[in-house]
Design a protein around this motif. Structure first.
Motif, PDB file in Angstrom:
ATOM      1  N   GLN A   1     -16.864  11.326   8.286  1.00 46.26           N
ATOM      2  CA  GLN A   1     -15.690  11.719   9.052  1.00 46.26           C
ATOM      3  C   GLN A   1     -15.273  13.135   8.662  1.00 46.26           C
ATOM      4  O   GLN A   1     -15.023  13.984   9.505  1.00 46.26           O
ATOM      5  CB  GLN A   1     -14.548  10.744   8.764  1.00 46.26           C
TER       6      GLN A   1
ATOM      7  N   HIS B   1     -11.617   5.826  17.317  1.00 43.85           N
ATOM      8  CA  HIS B   1     -10.307   5.377  17.778  1.00 43.85           C
ATOM      9  C   HIS B   1     -10.230   5.399  19.299  1.00 43.85           C
ATOM     10  O   HIS B   1      -9.190   5.134  19.870  1.00 43.85           O
ATOM     11  CB  HIS B   1      -9.209   6.268  17.202  1.00 43.85           C
TER      12      HIS B   1
ATOM     13  N   GLY C   1      -9.226   1.252   6.057  1.00 41.74           N
ATOM     14  CA  GLY C   1     -10.305   1.091   5.088  1.00 41.74           C
ATOM     15  C   GLY C   1     -11.694   1.281   5.667  1.00 41.74           C
ATOM     16  O   GLY C   1     -12.686   1.006   4.999  1.00 41.74           O
ATOM     17  N   LYS C   2     -11.777   1.767   6.891  1.00 40.29           N
ATOM     18  CA  LYS C   2     -13.080   1.926   7.558  1.00 40.29           C
ATOM     19  C   LYS C   2     -13.977   2.903   6.796  1.00 40.29           C
ATOM     20  O   LYS C   2     -15.122   2.581   6.465  1.00 40.29           O
ATOM     21  CB  LYS C   2     -12.872   2.435   8.993  1.00 40.29           C
ATOM     22  N   SER C   3     -13.445   4.072   6.535  1.00 40.18           N
ATOM     23  CA  SER C   3     -14.267   5.080   5.861  1.00 40.18           C
ATOM     24  C   SER C   3     -14.660   4.615   4.472  1.00 40.18           C
ATOM     25  O   SER C   3     -15.789   4.835   4.028  1.00 40.18           O
ATOM     26  CB  SER C   3     -13.506   6.403   5.759  1.00 40.18           C
ATOM     27  N   THR C   4     -13.728   3.964   3.801  1.00 43.99           N
ATOM     28  CA  THR C   4     -14.025   3.471   2.455  1.00 43.99           C
ATOM     29  C   THR C   4     -15.191   2.492   2.494  1.00 43.99           C
ATOM     30  O   THR C   4     -16.119   2.560   1.679  1.00 43.99           O
ATOM     31  CB  THR C   4     -12.779   2.787   1.863  1.00 43.99           C
TER      32      THR C   4
ATOM     33  N   SER D   1      -6.204   8.826   4.213  1.00 48.71           N
ATOM     34  CA  SER D   1      -7.270   8.668   5.201  1.00 48.71           C
ATOM     35  C   SER D   1      -7.155   9.800   6.212  1.00 48.71           C
ATOM     36  O   SER D   1      -6.112  10.450   6.335  1.00 48.71           O
ATOM     37  CB  SER D   1      -7.147   7.326   5.893  1.00 48.71           C
TER      38      SER D   1
ATOM     39  N   ASN E   1      -5.256   3.910  11.109  1.00 48.70           N
ATOM     40  CA  ASN E   1      -5.491   4.918  10.077  1.00 48.70           C
ATOM     41  C   ASN E   1      -5.189   4.316   8.717  1.00 48.70           C
ATOM     42  O   ASN E   1      -4.116   3.753   8.501  1.00 48.70           O
ATOM     43  CB  ASN E   1      -4.595   6.137  10.285  1.00 48.70           C
ATOM     44  N   GLY E   2      -6.154   4.450   7.814  1.00 52.00           N
ATOM     45  CA  GLY E   2      -5.941   3.929   6.479  1.00 52.00           C
ATOM     46  C   GLY E   2      -6.316   2.457   6.343  1.00 52.00           C
ATOM     47  O   GLY E   2      -6.051   1.837   5.329  1.00 52.00           O
TER      48      GLY E   2
ATOM     49  N   THR F   1      -6.351  12.178  -0.899  1.00 48.48           N
ATOM     50  CA  THR F   1      -6.667  10.753  -0.964  1.00 48.48           C
ATOM     51  C   THR F   1      -6.184   9.992   0.266  1.00 48.48           C
ATOM     52  O   THR F   1      -6.421   8.795   0.371  1.00 48.48           O
ATOM     53  CB  THR F   1      -6.051  10.092  -2.215  1.00 48.48           C
TER      54      THR F   1
ATOM     55  N   GLY G   1      -6.860  10.130   9.452  1.00 51.69           N
ATOM     56  CA  GLY G   1      -5.793  10.133  10.442  1.00 51.69           C
ATOM     57  C   GLY G   1      -4.448  10.442   9.818  1.00 51.69           C
ATOM     58  O   GLY G   1      -3.617  11.142  10.406  1.00 51.69           O
TER      59      GLY G   1
END
Ligand SMILES: Nc1ncnc2c1ncn2[C@@H]1O[C@H](COP(=O)(O)OP(=O)(O)OP(=O)(O)O)[C@@H](O)[C@H]1O
Ligand SMILES: [Mg+2]
Lengths: 504, 327, 351
Positions: A86, A199, A42-45, A401, A39-40, A399, A403
């Motif tokens: 997401q 995940h 950077g995947k979504s970014t 992520s 989580n966090g 801001t 998860g």
């Protein structure tokens, strides 16, 4: 022929956070590439950059070998990049059809052609095996159905070359997942390149050809799925050795037998019919079923969030009337909603504000003054305990992520210290490592004598954690199993029971 | 759906309560000592809550009783509600009274409605302020330009025909506001070249706003000799400003318009030099009288000036002025 | 609280092991957070100072003690209304009944002090109690009956207007017989600072403390951020909405008393339009109409911006029509600037 998509050295910083730092990957035609990371990570970014929502600070994107400048979602669409987000981006007041074709409505001059719109949508949904009416208002749908609308929307662009799916299955159940996988395979066979974020290891095994791992915004590596073990992927993600998902099932029975909650004939006008079950102190009671089976509805009716048309609830053996969530909490019953964005969080407030929400009344000074210092300390403790990735307790939840937002909801309820906790999809969107920690936490809570209801669409999770499993179908309880007698098959049988009765 | 219904009910309830509040103004004269003549006269005024309109109403009621006619008196809650006044006029026309007395809030918006009255053969007389229409047979009003000039005349005398003067107006749109201002300015320009009008601002007749305006004018022009307020609210605003600034009574010459307890007190205490009053009861009487004449088809002058009067410390209690001061 | 600050995150950097140094980071970023929280207020305060400078240059008559005192006094009534309604707006609601409810309160005070001949403190309390009652009814309509605030308070606006006229007999009520009443607004405990201004600042400080430091304030933000999530956190949102509207009603009552004291009379026809000025002040102060965000300090600065602006334009003898236009534009710019700031803070590279 050159690669379908090449991404090189992408970096992206938010104020104070380097979300991505020189990430590379390649995507081939007719390939499913899994993208994983904590989580966090950077995947979504990264995906938002590819779809033109964020602009990168540096880096290079090439499609079919030609460098492109994806600076706007419209450009991404033209280039054939579609994304399933997401966090859902649907307009709750519009219908399914209006959402799917927003900005591309069939029309004659200035006049909308609603008939044509609905016909097209119907065709699309049928082709995708999604059972929704085009004219349904999205706000009335369950999260799972909304997710299916998102998927349909992304697939409604005919010339899609690259399809990005950011945790598309986190809100839907097994059968829909299988439908989705069928779709993914047929798209893949048509030459579409697919980036798939999840995940869930077992899903990646089913669908992905290769896997790319990110850690803290950095590129760690890419492997062929059939050449790498789950443990290897996980250690690439977290940067150390841990093993996940192999611990055994619960001993039966583990609890003392003391009743914490007893529900009899709970019914609602809309869905529930005579739902009865007992919950003991120290017990984890799993709730399994298909989407729409009535598990969330049971929880909401139980805590008084929705009106009840009949039935009784007893807490610690005493019958009570729960007229609203505030009464439930006073009686020591807490509910973690499945839709964190709508029901769980104040996105525009900071982490400490959200964590404090459920325990405010038990944590105030005379004259209604807040104990801010104490609240921050508690928050900091949970940030550490749950490994919430956030710059500080004063960071706006929006801001974080996905998860990490989920972890904030969990922290809110742990801070309250309820005797009965109802977790509705608690591990949705949470990474493998953190999932293990949450499982451990649930077990610890049960060991302390707390009574826990866990609603989950992930059968392995239900099987592993529950002392007993309640299976629901179409608003009724169709069976209660102990884990030694339960397996995926027996649960699915109960979960589809009424449907078969009707069909027969 | 359900909450929508609830909302509707609440709005209706509120509306009914407000209407019943308004309603209290209407019933007073309707019974009269009826029977003699069954004439029904509908007056649609610019307002009903202000003392001035209450005095008009009293005068009208007095005359109605005398002539044995029944009357109703209606007006919007505030003088900015042109629209709701038109609705009242519409309702009055639909009632088919024998005559209508009307005071226009907006000189243009009323034109089609008066045509409608004409089609319905309902004679219309106007009071206080006219409509740009040929339908009404007469108007009973204070000639506001004359009244403004009268204010200027007294102001000039009081400040020795020289110095700076500012105006706190109550409206730059409606005719009384415009004419009281223009009558004042024209008189000064014509007869008193040494008097300079330095600033005109508008406070909607709101006491608070007018006070703040007057204070700003006094700050901008510390050497101001006189301030003229074109209606009760504006005048009292000036008085409040003088009091709040702690100016010595009389240092600044304040000329007001209309009457009311506060203005009378201010005149007696010397904060205000004097004011122009009209004869609102006279307007009311004239309106009913003309309406009855109009029904009978008698001819009248186009404009009937009911007069404007200067009052100050010396004559405020006189038998001449006293009946013309509305509380 | 809600603004995402660059400074807030500045020290965090990239984390290799999230969570381990969180406590230290929180401590470090704390001092920035306090600064960042006030960003909107700093912006508004800057605007206020800029306005004062512009007017001072434009007219030597502007920056005098007497005129500043006039400006403060002219801020009092709208300011008090705005402080109260800030709570309502932060919950995502709106109160259109402010202006006429204020008038009704001043009429009630008038009747209690003149007709009923009650002692001064009782009359004042009566007016404030009337405000609280109106707020309570508004709260009941919104929280219990579930009416949209716009409609609930719109009907209350009409009811209050009507009642003010009925109770007063459509006549002003004068306080000339009530000794010392006008001192509530016009007396000067501190020389050159009318008491009405002290009432405003006193109330603002109290409201600021309630909003920032107490559970009532916390609930105000929470309900405005996500009412359903608040409810599901086990909070009786109805009760809090009721309390918040009642609190705003108390401020309305205070405004009614101060208004009556300043005019030394209760004017039953006054009040329409005051609600919009109060709401404008709140918005200029950076409070979001969508709820969940806002501050009392911002509101007070917003009210001051409005009165400085209007006073300055009057001193410059700008036509009344144009004054209105300018105030409208300032509201527009304030909202736009706030949006811009918010988008920057959140979007990163978002276009
Ligand atoms: N708009 C934003 N402003 C500030 N920071 C942001 C923003 N969006 C993301 N971040 C930060 O960037 C980092 C990466 O976030 P991202 O959403 O890409 O993670 P993720 O890999 O998708 O995680 P998850 O598995 O939880 O969905 C996180 O630390 C997050 O807090
Ligand atoms: Mg993500």
């Amino acid at each position: 022929m050159s690669q379908l998509l090449t991404v090189e050295g992408i970096s992206k910083g938010f104020p104070g956070v380097q979300a991505l730092d020189g990430v590379n990957f390649e995507l081939d035609r007719g390939e499913v590439l899994a993208l994983v990371g904590e989580n966090g990570a950077g995947k979504s970014t990264l995906m938002k950059i590819l779809s033109g929502i964020y602009t990168m600070d540096s880096g290079r994107i090439a499609i079919d070998g030609d460098e492109v400048d994806v600076n706007d979602p419209k450009v991404a669409q033209k280039l054939g990049i579609s994304i399933i987000h997401q966090e859902m981006n649907l307009m709750p007041h519009l219908t399914v059809a209006q959402n799917i074709y927003i900005g591309r409505e069939p029309r004659t001059g200035p006049w909308l052609r609603d008939g044509e719109l609905n016909r097209r949508t119907k065709q699309l949904l049928e082709g995708l095996n999604i059972h929704l009416r085009p004219s349904q208002v999205v706000g009335d749908l369950t999260v799972a159905s909304q997710q299916m609308v998102e998927i349909a929307k992304a697939l409604s662009y005919d010339h899609t070359k690259i399809l990005i799916m950011d945790e598309p299955t986190s809100a839907i159940s097994i059968s829909e997942t299988q439908v989705l996988f069928g779709l993914i395979r047929s798209l893949r066979d048509r030459g579409v390149g697919i980036v798939y974020i999840s995940h869930r290891m077992e899903e990646l095994r089913q669908i992905a050809d290769r896997v790319t791992v990110l850690r803290d915004g950095q590129y760690v590596g890419t492997r062929r799925m059939d050449e790498v073990s789950d443990d290897e992927i996980i250690s690439m993600m977290v940067g150390r050795e841990i093993s996940a998902g192999y611990s055994s099932r619960q001993d039966v029975p583990a609890h003392t037998g003391e009743l914490a909650l007893s529900v009899r004939s709970l019914s609602t006008k809309k869905l529930l019919r005579d739902v009865s079950f007992d919950l003991h102190k120290g017990e984890i009671l799993g709730f399994a079923g298909l989407m729409g089976a009535g598990r969330t509805e049971t929880a909401r009716a139980l805590i008084g969030a929705d009106p009840v048309s009949g039935g009784t609830v007893a807490v610690n053996g005493k019958e009570v009337r729960i007229s609203g969530p505030e009464v439930a909490v006073r009686l020591g019953i807490g509910y973690l909603p499945e839709d964190r964005k709508r029901h769980g969080l104040m996105l525009e407030q900071d982490v400490a504000f959200n964590v404090a929400m459920a325990s405010l009344s038990s944590n105030k000074a005379p004259l209604g003054f807040l104990r801010e210092g104490r609240a921050r300390k508690v928050t900091d403790r949970f940030i550490k305990a749950l490994r919430i990735k956030t710059p500080s307790s004063r960071t706006m939840v929006k801001t974080l992520s996905g998860g990490n937002q989920q972890k904030v909801v969990i922290a809110k309820w742990l801070a309250r210290d309820c005797d009965v906790l109802i977790f509705d999809e608690p591990t949705r969107g949470i990474d493998v490592g953190a999932k293990e920690e949450i499982y451990k936490l649930l077990n610890d809570l049960a060991d302390e004598g707390k009574a826990i209801i866990m609603i989950s669409s992930e059968l392995p999770e239900v099987l592993r954690l529950s002392h007993r499993i309640v299976v629901m179908s179409q608003g009724r309880v169709t069976g209660t199993l102990t884990p030694d007698k339960a397996d995926q098959e027996s649960i699915m049988k109960l979960a589809t029971q009424n449907i078969e009765d009707v069909a027969a | 759906m359900k909450s929508y219904m609830k909302a509707t009910v609440a709005v209706l309830a509120a509306a009914v309560m407000t209407l019943s509040a308004c309603g209290r103004g209407n019933d007073a004269a309707s019974s009269g000592d009826g029977g003699k003549s069954n004439l029904d006269i509908a007056l649609v005024s610019k307002g009903f809550q202000h003392q001035f309109w209450q005095a008009v109403k009293a005068g009208a009621e007095e005359k109605a009783k005398e002539l044995g006619v029944t009357m109703t008196f209606d007006g919007p809650a505030s003088e900015t509600e042109v629209d709701s006044q038109l609705q009242m006029l519409q309702a009055a026309i639909e009632r088919k009274p024998d005559a209508i007395g009307y005071a226009a809030l907006d000189p243009e918006a009323c034109v089609p409605l008066l045509d409608q009255a004409k089609q319905g053969d309902i004679p219309v007389v106007e009071f206080d302020a006219g409509c740009n229409s040929k339908v009404p047979v007469t108007i009973c009003k204070t000639d506001s330009k004359t009244a403004g000039a009268l204010a200027a005349e007294h102001m000039a005398q009081l400040i020795n025909k020289k110095g700076k003067v500012a105006i706190v107006g109550h409206s730059q749109i409606n005719s009384t506001g415009v004419e009281r201002r223009d009558g004042f300015i024209e008189k000064m320009k014509k007869d008193y070249p040494d008097i300079q009008i330095v600033d005109i601002q508008y406070g909607d007749g709101d006491h608070l706003k007018s006070a703040d305006i007057a204070k700003a004018q006094l700050a901008a022009h510390p050497d101001l000799a006189g301030l003229y307020g074109t209606n009760e609210g504006s005048a009292i605003g000036i008085v409040n400003a003088v009091n709040e600034l702690g100016l010595q009574p009389g240092k600044l010459t304040v000329v007001g318009f209309d009457s009311g307890q506060a203005q009378i007190d201010a005149i007696k205490s010397g904060v205000m030099a004097g004011a122009i009053t009209q004869d609102p009861m006279g307007i009311g009487r004239c309106t009913i009288d003309s309406a009855v004449k109009a029904v009978k088809g008698e001819s009248m002058d186009d404009v009937q000036d009911t007069g404007s009067f200067w009052y100050d410390k010396s004559n405020v209690d006189s038998s001449d002025i006293k009946p013309k001061l509305y509380q | 609280m809600t603004t995402q600050r660059a400074e807030d995150l500045a020290d965090a950097g990239t984390q290799s092991a999230p969570g381990e140094s969180v406590a230290a980071e929180a401590a470090r970023s704390g001092r920035f957070a306090a600064l960042g929280q006030g960003l909107q207020q700093v912006l508004a305060f800057g605007t206020l100072i800029a306005l004062i400078i512009v007017f001072t240059i434009a007219s030597p008559k502007f920056l005098t003690i007497t005129n500043l005192s006039s400006i403060l006094l002219s801020t009092a009534v709208i300011g008090i209304l705005a402080v109260g309604t800030t709570f309502v707006i932060i919950t995502g609601g709106i109160d259109l009944s402010l202006g006429t409810a204020m008038t009704l309160c001043s009429v009630v005070t008038g009747l209690l002090l003149t007709d009923a001949g009650l002692p001064l403190p009782l009359g004042v309390l009566g007016g404030i109690a009337m405000g609280a009652l109106i707020g309570l009814i508004n709260g009941f309509n919104v929280a219990v009956l579930g009416l949209p605030p716009f409609i609930a308070t719109l009907s209350m606006m009409l009811v209050a207007q009507g009642l003010a006229l009925v109770l007063s007999g459509v006549k002003p009520i004068y306080f000339t017989t009530v000794d010392g009443f006008s001192k509530i607004a016009l007396g000067e405990i501190i020389p050159k600072v009318p008491n009405a201004v002290l009432v405003l600042f006193g109330l603002a400080i109290l409201a600021g403390i309630i909003l920032r430091k107490t559970i009532l304030g916390r609930m105000t933000y929470a309900i405005g951020s996500n009412e359903e999530a608040t409810r599901l956190s086990g909070i009786n949102t109805r009760r809090w909405v009721l309390a918040i509207y009642t609190l705003a009603g108390v401020a309305t009552g205070v405004a009614g008393v101060v208004l009556a004291a300043r005019l030394n009379s209760a004017q039953p026809q006054l009040g329409v339009g005051y609600e919009l000025q109060a709401i404008a002040a709140v918005i200029i102060g950076g409070t979001s109409l969508l709820g969940g965000r806002g501050s009392i300090l911002g509101t007070v600065i917003g009210a001051l911006i409005m009165s400085v602006l209007i006073n300055g334009l009057r001193i410059l003898a700008i036509q009344t029509e144009w004054q209105t236009v300018v105030v409208g534009l300032v509201v527009l710019v304030a909202v736009f600037a706030d949006n811009l700031r918010k988008r920057r803070a959140e979007g990163g590279g978002h276009r």
